[in-house]
Design a protein around this motif. Structure first.
Motif, PDB file in Angstrom:
ATOM      1  N   GLY A  19      -1.034  -0.912  -7.838  1.00  9.63           N
ATOM      2  CA  GLY A  19      -2.625  -1.261  -7.917  1.00  9.63           C
ATOM      3  C   GLY A  19      -3.175  -0.929  -6.412  1.00  9.63           C
ATOM      4  N   ILE A  20      -2.424  -0.513  -5.378  1.00 12.32           N
ATOM      5  CA  ILE A  20      -2.786  -0.135  -4.232  1.00 12.32           C
ATOM      6  C   ILE A  20      -3.727   1.156  -4.226  1.00 12.32           C
ATOM      7  CG2 ILE A  20      -2.792   0.398  -1.732  1.00 12.32           C
ATOM      8  CD1 ILE A  20      -0.066  -1.088  -1.815  1.00 12.32           C
ATOM      9  N   GLU A  21      -5.098   1.160  -4.018  1.00 13.34           N
ATOM     10  CA  GLU A  21      -5.906   2.321  -4.343  1.00 13.34           C
ATOM     11  C   GLU A  21      -5.388   3.341  -2.944  1.00 13.34           C
ATOM     12  OE1 GLU A  21      -9.902   1.123  -4.305  1.00 13.34           O
ATOM     13  OE2 GLU A  21      -9.746   0.605  -6.349  1.00 13.34           O
ATOM     14  N   VAL A  22      -4.972   4.530  -3.743  1.00  8.36           N
ATOM     15  CA  VAL A  22      -4.913   5.580  -2.782  1.00  8.36           C
ATOM     16  C   VAL A  22      -6.032   6.697  -2.490  1.00  8.36           C
ATOM     17  CG1 VAL A  22      -3.267   7.685  -2.545  1.00  8.36           C
ATOM     18  CG2 VAL A  22      -2.466   5.599  -3.686  1.00  8.36           C
ATOM     19  N   LYS A  62      -6.859  14.796   2.747  1.00  7.85           N
ATOM     20  CA  LYS A  62      -6.689  15.508   1.360  1.00  7.85           C
ATOM     21  C   LYS A  62      -4.996  15.379   0.869  1.00  7.85           C
ATOM     22  CE  LYS A  62     -10.881  17.173   0.688  1.00  7.85           C
ATOM     23  NZ  LYS A  62     -11.746  16.878  -0.383  1.00  7.85           N
ATOM     24  N   ALA A  63      -4.847  15.059  -0.253  1.00  6.04           N
ATOM     25  CA  ALA A  63      -3.492  15.256  -0.817  1.00  6.04           C
ATOM     26  C   ALA A  63      -3.343  15.653  -2.211  1.00  6.04           C
ATOM     27  CB  ALA A  63      -2.875  13.628  -0.886  1.00  6.04           C
ATOM     28  N   SER A 121      -1.665   0.409   4.665  1.00  2.49           N
ATOM     29  CA  SER A 121      -2.459   0.520   5.792  1.00  2.49           C
ATOM     30  C   SER A 121      -3.130  -0.631   5.725  1.00  2.49           C
ATOM     31  CB  SER A 121      -3.383   1.560   5.732  1.00  2.49           C
ATOM     32  OG  SER A 121      -4.347   1.511   4.674  1.00  2.49           O
ATOM     33  N   LEU A 122      -3.915  -0.658   6.828  1.00  2.00           N
ATOM     34  CA  LEU A 122      -4.646  -2.048   7.106  1.00  2.00           C
ATOM     35  C   LEU A 122      -5.963  -2.027   6.082  1.00  2.00           C
ATOM     36  CD1 LEU A 122      -4.773  -4.801   8.590  1.00  2.00           C
ATOM     37  CD2 LEU A 122      -6.385  -3.403  10.452  1.00  2.00           C
ATOM     38  N   GLY A 123      -6.704  -0.737   5.897  1.00  2.00           N
ATOM     39  CA  GLY A 123      -7.383  -0.761   4.996  1.00  2.00           C
ATOM     40  C   GLY A 123      -7.105  -0.306   3.567  1.00  2.00           C
ATOM     41  N   LYS A 124      -7.444   0.806   2.932  1.00  2.00           N
ATOM     42  CA  LYS A 124      -6.969   1.215   1.500  1.00  2.00           C
ATOM     43  C   LYS A 124      -5.984   2.495   1.709  1.00  2.00           C
ATOM     44  CE  LYS A 124     -11.153   0.188  -1.133  1.00  2.00           C
ATOM     45  NZ  LYS A 124     -12.197   0.702  -2.167  1.00  2.00           N
ATOM     46  N   GLY A 125      -5.067   2.236   0.795  1.00  2.00           N
ATOM     47  CA  GLY A 125      -3.998   3.305   0.747  1.00  2.00           C
ATOM     48  C   GLY A 125      -2.593   3.313   1.463  1.00  2.00           C
ATOM     49  N   VAL A 126      -1.748   4.107   1.042  1.00  2.00           N
ATOM     50  CA  VAL A 126      -0.506   4.051   1.480  1.00  2.00           C
ATOM     51  C   VAL A 126      -0.405   4.849   2.613  1.00  2.00           C
ATOM     52  CG1 VAL A 126       0.533   3.929  -0.983  1.00  2.00           C
ATOM     53  CG2 VAL A 126       0.078   6.189  -0.029  1.00  2.00           C
ATOM     54  N   VAL A 127       0.830   4.480   3.285  1.00  2.00           N
ATOM     55  CA  VAL A 127       1.081   5.426   4.606  1.00  2.00           C
ATOM     56  C   VAL A 127       2.409   6.073   4.387  1.00  2.00           C
ATOM     57  CG1 VAL A 127       1.547   4.969   7.056  1.00  2.00           C
ATOM     58  CG2 VAL A 127      -0.325   3.874   6.241  1.00  2.00           C
ATOM     59  N   GLY A 128       3.495   5.466   4.043  1.00  2.00           N
ATOM     60  CA  GLY A 128       4.684   6.230   3.897  1.00  2.00           C
ATOM     61  C   GLY A 128       5.842   5.299   3.856  1.00  2.00           C
ATOM     62  N   LEU A 176      -3.749  17.612  -9.296  1.00  2.00           N
ATOM     63  CA  LEU A 176      -4.850  17.133  -8.790  1.00  2.00           C
ATOM     64  C   LEU A 176      -5.119  17.293  -7.297  1.00  2.00           C
ATOM     65  CD1 LEU A 176      -5.226  14.115 -11.424  1.00  2.00           C
ATOM     66  CD2 LEU A 176      -5.885  16.369 -11.699  1.00  2.00           C
ATOM     67  N   GLU A 177      -6.034  17.479  -6.995  1.00  2.00           N
ATOM     68  CA  GLU A 177      -6.722  17.342  -5.647  1.00  2.00           C
ATOM     69  C   GLU A 177      -7.221  15.967  -5.432  1.00  2.00           C
ATOM     70  OE1 GLU A 177      -8.615  20.534  -2.307  1.00  2.00           O
ATOM     71  OE2 GLU A 177     -10.294  19.146  -3.291  1.00  2.00           O
ATOM     72  N   ILE A 178      -6.911  15.269  -4.309  1.00  2.00           N
ATOM     73  CA  ILE A 178      -7.625  13.955  -4.319  1.00  2.00           C
ATOM     74  C   ILE A 178      -7.932  13.609  -2.866  1.00  2.00           C
ATOM     75  CG2 ILE A 178      -6.266  12.801  -5.945  1.00  2.00           C
ATOM     76  CD1 ILE A 178      -4.798  10.954  -3.769  1.00  2.00           C
ATOM     77  N   THR A 179      -8.969  13.072  -2.436  1.00  2.00           N
ATOM     78  CA  THR A 179      -9.459  12.512  -1.044  1.00  2.00           C
ATOM     79  C   THR A 179      -8.859  11.426  -0.817  1.00  2.00           C
ATOM     80  OG1 THR A 179     -11.714  13.924  -1.078  1.00  2.00           O
ATOM     81  CG2 THR A 179     -11.311  11.919   0.321  1.00  2.00           C
ATOM     82  N   LEU A 180      -8.197  11.226   0.167  1.00  2.00           N
ATOM     83  CA  LEU A 180      -7.532  10.016   0.340  1.00  2.00           C
ATOM     84  C   LEU A 180      -8.231   8.806   0.896  1.00  2.00           C
ATOM     85  CD1 LEU A 180      -4.469  11.446   2.494  1.00  2.00           C
ATOM     86  CD2 LEU A 180      -4.301  10.245   0.234  1.00  2.00           C
ATOM     87  N   PHE A 181      -8.316   7.592   0.720  1.00  2.00           N
ATOM     88  CA  PHE A 181      -9.044   6.635   1.234  1.00  2.00           C
ATOM     89  C   PHE A 181      -8.809   6.382   2.469  1.00  2.00           C
ATOM     90  CE2 PHE A 181      -9.490   4.942  -3.426  1.00  2.00           C
ATOM     91  CZ  PHE A 181     -10.921   5.608  -3.654  1.00  2.00           C
ATOM     92  N   ASN A 182      -7.539   6.340   2.945  1.00  2.00           N
ATOM     93  CA  ASN A 182      -6.721   6.062   4.293  1.00  2.00           C
ATOM     94  C   ASN A 182      -7.268   7.345   5.113  1.00  2.00           C
ATOM     95  OD1 ASN A 182      -5.388   4.610   6.049  1.00  2.00           O
ATOM     96  ND2 ASN A 182      -3.404   5.011   5.190  1.00  2.00           N
TER      97      ASN A 182
END
Length: 279
Positions: free
Chosen positions: A223-226, A194-195, A141-148, A243-249
């Protein structure tokens, strides 16, 4: 012509009034300093306001070009942060690489169709084969995180199978100790914010707030923060934890993405059958 003459003759008093009125205003303004300054001030304000509104309209009409330009500039900055050698917003640029370290190239693309409420969501972007897009390329993504991952490609467009799709799994690690896991979505909770990270060995000490990053596998630069861990108490009943995580993206507001061209993707892919045979 005759009708025009009749019209002017009938309303000649009105036209003479307009002419003399205009002449009187002009003479008053020319021969009086105060009236001249007030008139010029008012005229400048009117003209300035008109130009200001015209510029607002022009900026609105040029939003597409402005957004594309900003996407290219942001891509260039992100390229430098990731240590990537080159970036082009319209096509892949071949750069002479004497030390053979140029692994990734980013291609900026605009999202014009998106969904976050389905169990298997799909994105559509405005770049395709002619822009260097190919199936299975990673997307960030343009900001933080993966898209797919790129799913299907035509000449001018491509569909993306995002993380918000039950068929998508992305290799990630805990930033603090490099424990490998698999990032997935859903698991009975289809929240686009969430993921879940599965297959983390139980002996690792994971805390709420720990950061998850990409492992460098699957076409994603390492190293891309997810996201950030929000729940560590999801038991799987075996030697691994979930683990449950909150996505940056924020998938609901995606406008621009980067398709990642991995220089060594085909080489790595060619080794996969050999690895399977050895197993």
């Amino acid at each position: 012509m005759r009708n025009l003459w009749i019209f002017l003759s009938r309303y000649n008093a009105f036209f003479f009034f307009i002419i003399f009125f205009a002449a009187g205003i002009i003479l008053t303004i020319r021969n009086n300093v105060y009236q001249r300054s007030v008139t010029f001030g008012s005229t400048n304000e009117i003209v300035g306001t008109a130009y200001k509104r015209l510029n607002v309209i022009k900026r609105y009409l040029n939003l597409v070009q402005v957004n594309d330009s900003l996407a290219a500039e942001n891509a260039a900055l992100k390229t430098q942060l990731l240590g990537i050698a080159s970036i082009d917003s319209t096509q892949i640029t071949k750069v002479k690489d004497t030390i053979n370290h140029q692994q990734y190239t980013l291609i900026a693309a605009k999202v014009f169709k998106n969904s976050v409420t389905l169990t298997n969501n799909i994105l559509t972007i405005n770049k395709g084969i002619k822009d260097g897009i190919a199936k299975d390329m990673a997307v960030i993504s343009l900001g933080k995180g993966v898209v797919g991952f790129v799913q299907n490609v035509s000449e001018n467009f491509a569909t993306i199978r995002p993380l918000l799709n039950q068929e998508t799994a992305i290799s990630v690690v805990l930033k603090k100790d490099n424990a490998f896991g698999s990032l997935v979505w859903g698991d009975n909770n289809f929240d686009y914010r969430k993921a879940y990270v599965k297959e983390i060995p139980n002996h690792y000490k994971v805390k709420v707030g720990d950061t998850i990053i990409t492992s460098g596998s699957g076409g994603f630069p390492r190293g891309i923060e997810v996201g950030r861990v929000t729940n560590t108490n999801l038991s799987t009943g075996d030697s691994f934890m979930t683990l449950e995580i909150t996505l940056f993206n924020n998938f609901s507001t995606l406008q621009f993405v980067y398709v990642v061209k991995d220089k060594f993707a085909e080489e790595v892919k060619s080794l996969q059958p050999e690895v399977k045979n050895e197993q």
